[in-house]
Design a protein around this motif. Sequence first.
Motif, PDB file in Angstrom:
ATOM      1  N   ASP A  88       0.837  -1.209   0.000  1.00  0.00           N
ATOM      2  CA  ASP A  88       0.000   0.000   0.000  1.00  0.00           C
ATOM      3  C   ASP A  88       0.871   1.258   0.000  1.00  0.00           C
ATOM      4  O   ASP A  88       0.574   2.230  -0.693  1.00  0.00           O
ATOM      5  N   LEU A  89       1.930   1.248   0.801  1.00  0.00           N
ATOM      6  CA  LEU A  89       2.818   2.402   0.872  1.00  0.00           C
ATOM      7  C   LEU A  89       3.527   2.621  -0.462  1.00  0.00           C
ATOM      8  O   LEU A  89       3.655   3.758  -0.937  1.00  0.00           O
ATOM      9  N   ILE A  90       3.963   1.533  -1.087  1.00  0.00           N
ATOM     10  CA  ILE A  90       4.622   1.646  -2.395  1.00  0.00           C
ATOM     11  C   ILE A  90       3.654   2.212  -3.423  1.00  0.00           C
ATOM     12  O   ILE A  90       4.016   3.074  -4.237  1.00  0.00           O
ATOM     13  N   ARG A  91       2.414   1.735  -3.383  1.00  0.00           N
ATOM     14  CA  ARG A  91       1.398   2.218  -4.324  1.00  0.00           C
ATOM     15  C   ARG A  91       1.141   3.710  -4.119  1.00  0.00           C
ATOM     16  O   ARG A  91       0.986   4.471  -5.075  1.00  0.00           O
ATOM     17  N   GLN A  92       1.092   4.156  -2.877  1.00  0.00           N
ATOM     18  CA  GLN A  92       0.865   5.564  -2.579  1.00  0.00           C
ATOM     19  C   GLN A  92       2.039   6.414  -3.070  1.00  0.00           C
ATOM     20  O   GLN A  92       1.847   7.474  -3.690  1.00  0.00           O
ATOM     21  N   GLY A 148       5.415  -0.801 -14.695  1.00  0.00           N
ATOM     22  CA  GLY A 148       4.141  -0.093 -14.707  1.00  0.00           C
ATOM     23  C   GLY A 148       4.104   1.213 -13.954  1.00  0.00           C
ATOM     24  O   GLY A 148       3.087   1.920 -14.006  1.00  0.00           O
ATOM     25  N   ASP A 149       5.176   1.582 -13.230  1.00  0.00           N
ATOM     26  CA  ASP A 149       5.141   2.841 -12.481  1.00  0.00           C
ATOM     27  C   ASP A 149       6.566   3.322 -12.234  1.00  0.00           C
ATOM     28  O   ASP A 149       7.549   2.653 -12.575  1.00  0.00           O
ATOM     29  N   LEU A 150       6.678   4.512 -11.610  1.00  0.00           N
ATOM     30  CA  LEU A 150       7.982   5.124 -11.427  1.00  0.00           C
ATOM     31  C   LEU A 150       8.777   4.498 -10.289  1.00  0.00           C
ATOM     32  O   LEU A 150      10.008   4.616 -10.259  1.00  0.00           O
ATOM     33  N   VAL A 151       8.106   3.821  -9.367  1.00  0.00           N
ATOM     34  CA  VAL A 151       8.843   3.107  -8.327  1.00  0.00           C
ATOM     35  C   VAL A 151       9.616   1.947  -8.955  1.00  0.00           C
ATOM     36  O   VAL A 151      10.808   1.754  -8.685  1.00  0.00           O
ATOM     37  N   CYS A 203      17.860  -2.032  -7.203  1.00  0.00           N
ATOM     38  CA  CYS A 203      17.473  -2.299  -5.820  1.00  0.00           C
ATOM     39  C   CYS A 203      16.042  -2.830  -5.759  1.00  0.00           C
ATOM     40  O   CYS A 203      15.367  -2.954  -6.772  1.00  0.00           O
ATOM     41  N   ARG A 204      15.561  -3.127  -4.545  1.00  0.00           N
ATOM     42  CA  ARG A 204      14.180  -3.579  -4.356  1.00  0.00           C
ATOM     43  C   ARG A 204      13.224  -2.391  -4.489  1.00  0.00           C
ATOM     44  O   ARG A 204      13.614  -1.247  -4.270  1.00  0.00           O
ATOM     45  N   GLN A 205      11.961  -2.692  -4.816  1.00  0.00           N
ATOM     46  CA  GLN A 205      10.990  -1.612  -4.997  1.00  0.00           C
ATOM     47  C   GLN A 205      10.743  -0.864  -3.692  1.00  0.00           C
ATOM     48  O   GLN A 205      10.515   0.352  -3.716  1.00  0.00           O
ATOM     49  N   VAL A 206      10.778  -1.548  -2.559  1.00  0.00           N
ATOM     50  CA  VAL A 206      10.546  -0.853  -1.294  1.00  0.00           C
ATOM     51  C   VAL A 206      11.659   0.163  -1.044  1.00  0.00           C
ATOM     52  O   VAL A 206      11.406   1.264  -0.517  1.00  0.00           O
ATOM     53  N   GLU A 207      12.888  -0.170  -1.433  1.00  0.00           N
ATOM     54  CA  GLU A 207      13.992   0.770  -1.258  1.00  0.00           C
ATOM     55  C   GLU A 207      13.843   1.969  -2.198  1.00  0.00           C
ATOM     56  O   GLU A 207      14.119   3.117  -1.816  1.00  0.00           O
ATOM     57  N   ALA A 208      13.391   1.696  -3.421  1.00  0.00           N
ATOM     58  CA  ALA A 208      13.147   2.796  -4.357  1.00  0.00           C
ATOM     59  C   ALA A 208      12.023   3.692  -3.864  1.00  0.00           C
ATOM     60  O   ALA A 208      12.098   4.922  -3.950  1.00  0.00           O
ATOM     61  N   ALA A 209      10.971   3.074  -3.312  1.00  0.00           N
ATOM     62  CA  ALA A 209       9.850   3.855  -2.778  1.00  0.00           C
ATOM     63  C   ALA A 209      10.297   4.725  -1.612  1.00  0.00           C
ATOM     64  O   ALA A 209       9.866   5.878  -1.476  1.00  0.00           O
TER      65      ALA A 209
END
Length: 335
Positions: free
Chosen positions: A8-12, A74-77, A86-92
């Motif tokens: 959810d946080l990554i999506r936001q 599909g998105d900028l993250v 890196c992982r998407q959570v780190e990019a987010a």
Amino acid sequence: MNKPSTPDLIRQVASHALGAAEKLLPEWLPEGKRNGREWVALNTARGDRQAGSFGISLDSGRWNDFADDNAHGGDLVSLLAYLRGCRQVEAAQEIDQRLTLGFFNSTGIDAQQLEQRIRIAEETRRATIQLEQERLQQKQRQAANQAAKLWQMAKPADRQHAYLQAKGVQPLRLRQLSQGRLLIPLCWDGHLVNLQIIDGSGTKRFLTGGRVQSCYSPLGRISEGCRLYVCEGWATGATLHVHTGSPVVCAMNAGNLKPVAIAMRERYGQSVELVIAGDDDRQTLGNPGRTAANRAANAADALVVFPDWPADAPIELSDFNDLDVWGSQHRKKQP
């Protein structure tokens, strides 16, 4: 209170990043530039030497490199994760800090509040996109009007023009303004909408704000049952048209091959034999010309052909015009 999940946080963060795309993308890909509603850049993750194959939508955040089947998202993250390795959570988290959003540091926000923020951000994004599209359409109309005026006032191109001489092609139906500026017409649905202007030194540019995607420069008459070639540059198209006698539409760049090929198939159906005449960028990692041509052929149910290089042809040659010019010079040197 239910804490929002990591997805959810990554999506936001991705939603907010899209709203700030025109600030973030120049930072991540500083060699790129805006082309309509897309950011076109060198793919730094695979050492691109020439822009054109790597693009990011400013409207959706979707990104793709047609020279690498594994490079898309599909998105900028996901884009930043790809660029950083890196992982998407780190990019987010990096984007969260850059935009001072505070989602990963917040302890008081619950899932319902997060969902409401996402909804508001999405509504704002849609309104922004609609406004941008209206502005873009206005610029395209202005460019089309300018193209019609310039085309009307121009004279038939001089066959001795430096660019035509260098490419070994006739002017065909090109026109020319003062100071040796060649005009190559770009059409969409049969109507003139833009011009590519080539000066005496070979520098090329389109009219500011003019439409390019799905547009093409036509050579010859398209009729039922004919073979119709789709290629990249105009000089390549002129070479194909003269040597085959078949009509050609020039997409102007590799990234536009697929949209133009699909447009031709939709317009003429199976009444034409569609052939993609691709560039063969042998010196470029991933060979974006060949990759783009194959993808265009698959998408438009078309055949595909590439230059047949003699054993002694220089490796830097990449298209049918290069082959024709080199072949002519090579024959002149023969005893």
